[in-house]
Design an enzyme around this catalytic site. Structure first.
Site, short mmCIF file in Angstrom:
data_model
loop_
_atom_site.label_atom_id
_atom_site.label_comp_id
_atom_site.label_asym_id
_atom_site.label_seq_id
_atom_site.Cartn_x
_atom_site.Cartn_y
_atom_site.Cartn_z
N LYS A 1 0.87 -1.19 0.00
CA LYS A 1 0.00 0.00 0.00
C LYS A 1 0.90 1.23 0.00
CE LYS A 1 -3.27 3.01 0.56
NZ LYS A 1 -4.20 3.33 -0.55
N CYS B 1 -2.29 9.76 -6.75
CA CYS B 1 -3.38 9.52 -5.81
C CYS B 1 -4.42 10.63 -5.99
CB CYS B 1 -2.90 9.50 -4.36
SG CYS B 1 -4.29 9.19 -3.24
C1 LIG Z 1 -2.45 6.29 -2.85
C2 LIG Z 1 -3.72 6.70 -2.87
C3 LIG Z 1 -4.71 6.15 -3.79
C4 LIG Z 1 -5.98 5.88 -3.33
C5 LIG Z 1 -6.44 6.18 -1.95
O1 LIG Z 1 -5.74 5.81 -0.98
O2 LIG Z 1 -7.50 6.86 -1.87
N1 LIG Z 1 -6.94 5.39 -4.20
C6 LIG Z 1 -6.65 5.15 -5.50
O3 LIG Z 1 -7.53 4.71 -6.29
N2 LIG Z 1 -5.40 5.39 -5.97
C7 LIG Z 1 -4.41 5.88 -5.17
O4 LIG Z 1 -3.27 6.09 -5.68
#
Ligand SMILES: C=Cc1c(C(=O)O)[nH]c(=O)[nH]c1=O
Length: 312
Positions: A44, A130
């Site tokens: 993550k 993000c």
């Molecule tokens: C790192 C945050 C990301 C997130 C998130 O943590 O909201 N959601 C995504 O679809 N892509 C991302 O790159």
């Protein structure tokens, strides 16, 4: 037939892995992927400190995919750096991906200094896309900022680095981002991240599906595959061959994996469908891809990688 692939001189037994953010936040999650048929894992996306992320409900599954506005919840860089270094000591021949997503250039530089000075020798996937941190634009849509960021990073960072990009929707944008990326010794580019700031609503309740950002969130899953394939192909046609492409977006079957590789991907990541199916997904997709390759007489993915035909 074999599903092995090579990126940056590192060989992976399987060309399929998870996408950052899905079932990869805890060490239990990551160990589950290690014990599966996946060729690698990506963590993550990490920030310098732990983050709780956005208020729930912040993710909703849909027939054609899912919408999320998680808000970068993660256990902090130290947690993931400790995990990947311990894993590296136990399995020195395996290469994996550590994802980072600083909410500022300073955060990205400080995390990369920490990684540079650490024992970690694997890949770093710098998330420039993000869409869900309120008040923070996606760096990937600011070409000058991407240039500045990579310029400052490659002043000191010498380990294998890739960037995670948002989807682009204009051929000139493919030209512009490729012009910037080709200036730097990148090992790979991962494309695409979710299609940002979409809106899903429930006509019964007349309400948006998720709480953060008034319901706006990133879309993943089947509906994004045409955009994902266009970004893999658009960048494969423009990037230096030394920069490998990791394809992600809309993969539910071995045929979808085949299509990403045909467009130029050397590795593929699965997010939304991996979220539903868990690690059995890698067994299923491997068999489906293997069957397609056998039917077509391909022995390795290099037999067809990037060989998409056009009419002219
Ligand atoms: C790192 C945050 C990301 C997130 C998130 O943590 O909201 N959601 C995504 O679809 N892509 C991302 O790159």
């Amino acid at each position: 037939t074999t599903l092995t692939t090579t990126i940056g001189g590192r060989t992976f037994e399987n060309c399929m892995m998870n996408a950052a953010g899905v079932r990869c936040q805890s060490d239990e999650d990551l160990t589950t992927i290690i014990n599966s048929n996946a060729g690698a894992y990506v963590t993550k996306s990490a920030t310098p400190q732990q983050r709780a992320g956005n208020p729930s409900p912040r993710m909703k599954t849909l027939p054609k995919g899912c919408i999320n506005s998680m808000g970068l919840p993660n256990n902090g860089l130290d947690y993931y750096l400790n995990f990947v270094i311990a894993d590296q000591q136990q399995r020195p021949d395996a290469t994996n991906f550590l994802s980072i997503a600083g909410t500022s250039l300073a955060d990205n530089l400080s995390m990369l200094h920490q990684i540079q000075d650490s024992a970690y020798e694997g890949f770093v996937e710098l998330n420039l896309s993000c869409p869900n941190v309120p008040g923070h634009p996606q760096t990937g849509y600011d070409f000058e900022q991407v240039d500045t960021t990579l310029n400052q990073i490659f002043d000191f960072y010498t380990k294998p680095l890739g960037v995670k990009l948002p989807p682009y929707f204009d051929l000139v944008h493919f030209d512009q981002i490729a012009e910037v990326l080709n200036k730097y010794p990148l090992t790979f580019v991962t494309t695409i991240n979710s299609i940002g700031n979409a809106l899903v609503i429930d006509p019964q309740t007349e309400r948006v599906a998720i709480k953060p950002k008034g319901g706006f969130g990133g879309i993943g899953g089947a509906s994004v595959k045409p955009t994902a394939l266009a970004n893999v192909r658009g960048l494969a046609l423009r990037l230096n061959p030394s920069i490998a492409i990791v394809g992600v977006g809309g993969i539910l079957s071995g045929e979808d994996v085949f299509e990403h590789i045909l467009c130029g991907a050397s590795m593929v990541q699965i997010g939304t469908q991996f979220g539903y199916e868990g690690v059995n997904l890698f067994d299923r997709l491997s068999k489906e891809l293997d069957d397609i390759m056998a039917l077509k007489g391909y022995h390795s993915i290099e037999d067809f990688r990037g060989k998409l035909k056009t009419f002219d």
